[in-house]
Design an enzyme around this catalytic site. Structure first.
Site, PDB file in Angstrom:
ATOM      1  N   CYS A 245       0.833  -1.210   0.000  1.00  0.00           N
ATOM      2  CA  CYS A 245       0.000   0.000   0.000  1.00  0.00           C
ATOM      3  C   CYS A 245       0.864   1.256   0.000  1.00  0.00           C
ATOM      4  O   CYS A 245       1.666   1.483   0.915  1.00  0.00           O
ATOM      5  CB  CYS A 245      -0.922  -0.032   1.219  1.00  0.00           C
ATOM      6  SG  CYS A 245      -1.608   1.564   1.685  1.00  0.00           S
TER       7      CYS A 245
ATOM      8  N   CYS B  86       0.414   3.533   3.020  1.00  0.00           N
ATOM      9  CA  CYS B  86       1.058   2.969   4.209  1.00  0.00           C
ATOM     10  C   CYS B  86       2.556   3.272   4.195  1.00  0.00           C
ATOM     11  O   CYS B  86       3.146   3.611   5.236  1.00  0.00           O
ATOM     12  CB  CYS B  86       0.845   1.456   4.266  1.00  0.00           C
ATOM     13  SG  CYS B  86      -0.893   0.946   4.247  1.00  0.00           S
TER      14      CYS B  86
ATOM     15  N   CYS C 270      -2.051 -28.965  32.275  1.00  0.00           N
ATOM     16  CA  CYS C 270      -1.184 -29.564  31.240  1.00  0.00           C
ATOM     17  C   CYS C 270      -0.264 -28.519  30.608  1.00  0.00           C
ATOM     18  O   CYS C 270      -0.723 -27.530  30.042  1.00  0.00           O
ATOM     19  CB  CYS C 270      -2.060 -30.220  30.179  1.00  0.00           C
ATOM     20  SG  CYS C 270      -1.248 -30.550  28.612  1.00  0.00           S
TER      21      CYS C 270
ATOM     22  N   CYS D  78      -0.690 -28.119  26.870  1.00  0.00           N
ATOM     23  CA  CYS D  78      -1.923 -27.378  26.560  1.00  0.00           C
ATOM     24  C   CYS D  78      -1.687 -25.875  26.680  1.00  0.00           C
ATOM     25  O   CYS D  78      -2.162 -25.087  25.859  1.00  0.00           O
ATOM     26  CB  CYS D  78      -3.051 -27.799  27.498  1.00  0.00           C
ATOM     27  SG  CYS D  78      -3.449 -29.570  27.464  1.00  0.00           S
TER      28      CYS D  78
END
Length: 443
Positions: A55, A58, A192, A195
């Protein structure tokens, strides 16, 4: 090196661009993996720019954004998200153009649009104004240090963050079993370690998968220590265990893939495209059709078919059927597919170097790079397949789109599916025309 070099999807047509900011800048680079931790759960005021590396606006904002970040260091945090790479974040915060600047203030889950100037001074002024509003809200008792933190269950990957859906013994059947959508469900235990390590990857993947599949593939989590009925039902023996539930399958499959965000997203997209219908081959009728197919997809395949008078309805339908077959074959690429009649869009033909002859013709267009490749073989199933296959492995030459932009599109009525008709010529009545007498003596 050609535009189409690369292994994923279509080589450099989809290759990631370089970030606009570096670690040495005071601008904080934000990603799907760290956004929730850095911004949403933060007590700080954030101004976040959502940008795309290609862009122009940008790129022009870079020096202003950097200077403002340095000036506001320790007061207001300035971040930047490559929304071209992290599409899920852009979708979550309703980003429709680049650059978009959002203010994450008292309620981090509902950021406000920044409408100030795009100069260093304009950004600083806007940030300080937002800071005053934040302080005023806190004095008034609004929000608080936990206002941006998302609540959740007992922990682990199922803590309710982002777009991960929490499931329980009570609602699992209603939501998952018999659903038309595909569900990827993680069974976890709060204690865990694996996890906990998976948690940010799972949350980030959930957001991106939701955006890229329009919610048709869902990532969910079950606390197996609380919902023991589900744990026993699906034979959960270790944590985390990931199961895939698909419509029409009696038993779930176990996911054995990688545990990073990219691994999970890639697997989810494969599930999605396996069952997704082939993209429609769309007639070019107006500017919006081209914008949707080319700007919203990594690649669009544009076909210029012969005039209806040259092929009739049968011939044209044959070409469209060939294109639809190719769209089905390459549906996992998530490309856009367009067609128009020869001469209907002359500026488009000219921009792709097609105009005037050689119909039917085809171009593969990368609207982000504004480059294209032309089909040089036969316009047939085998010829088109070879063309697209070669592009997929990084072969074939490309050229820039003329004018570095897709041209204006002429609005047209949709083809009625019938054979074309020659225009009717008006009969000429010569009965009232006086002709000079022919004088043979002048011969």
């Amino acid at each position: 090196m050609g535009l189409f070099h690369g292994a994923l999807v279509l080589g450099v047509l989809v290759a990631g661009a370089q970030a606009l900011y570096s670690p040495s800048d005071d601008v904080i680079e934000l990603t799907a993996s760290n956004f929730n931790r850095e911004v949403v759960q933060s007590n700080d005021l954030w101004l976040v720019e959502f940008y795309a590396p290609w862009c122009g606006h940008c790129q022009r904002l870079i020096p202003e954004w950097k200077k403002a970040a340095t000036a506001l260091k320790g007061i207001v945090k300035l971040g930047a998200v490559d929304a071209d790479e992290h599409k899920g974040l852009g979708s979550t915060y309703n980003v429709r153009g680049f650059p978009t600047i959002k203010i994450f203030g008292i309620n981090k889950n509902k950021p406000e649009d920044f409408n100030g100037g795009r100069t260093t001074q304009g950004i600083v002024d806007g940030a300080l104004g937002a800071l005053r509003s934040l302080v005023k809200d806190r004095l008034g008792g609004k929000g608080g240090s936990d206002s941006g933190k998302q609540g959740g269950s007992s922990g682990g990957s199922g803590s309710g963050k982002d777009d991960v859906i929490n499931l329980t013994d009570d609602d699992f059947n209603k939501k998952v079993i018999g659903s038309d959508d595909t569900w990827i469900v993680e069974f976890f235990a709060p204690w865990c370690g694996h996890c906990k390590k998976l948690e940010p990857e799972w949350a980030a993947a959930a957001t991106e998968v939701k955006a890229q599949t329009n919610g048709r593939v869902k990532l969910a989590a079950v606390d197996a220590t609380v919902n023991q009925e589900l744990s026993n039902r699906f034979g959960i023996r270790g944590f985390p265990t990931i199961k895939v539930f698909r419509k029409g399958e009696d038993e779930p499959q176990e996911y054995q893939g990688g545990r990073t965000k990219s691994d999970i997203v890639a697997y989810a997209l494969e599930l999605y495209t396996d069952n997704a219908p082939a993209p429609e081959v769309v007639e070019i009728l107006n500017q919006d059709v081209v914008k949707k197919s080319c700007e919203e997809h990594q690649l669009c395949i544009v076909s210029i078919l012969p005039h209806i008078l040259d092929t009739g309805a049968t011939g044209r339908n044959g070409y469209i059927a060939t294109l639809q077959g190719m769209a089905d074959k390459y549906k996992k690429k998530l490309w856009g597919w367009l067609w128009t009649e020869a001469g209907a869009q002359p500026e488009l033909e000219d921009s792709l170097g097609i105009g005037g002859f050689g119909y039917p013709a085809m171009a593969a267009v990368n609207a982000r790079k504004m480059k294209f490749a032309i089909l040089k073989g036969s316009f047939s199933e085998s010829g088109i397949n070879e063309f697209l296959r070669e592009l997929s492995v990084g072969r074939g030459s490309t050229a820039p789109v003329k004018g570095a932009a897709l041209p204006p599109i002429i609005s047209k009525e949709a083809w009625d599916g019938k054979d074309g008709e020659l225009p009717v010529e008006d009969d000429i009545d010569l009965s009232d025309v006086e002709l000079d007498e022919f004088d043979r003596s002048e011969l």
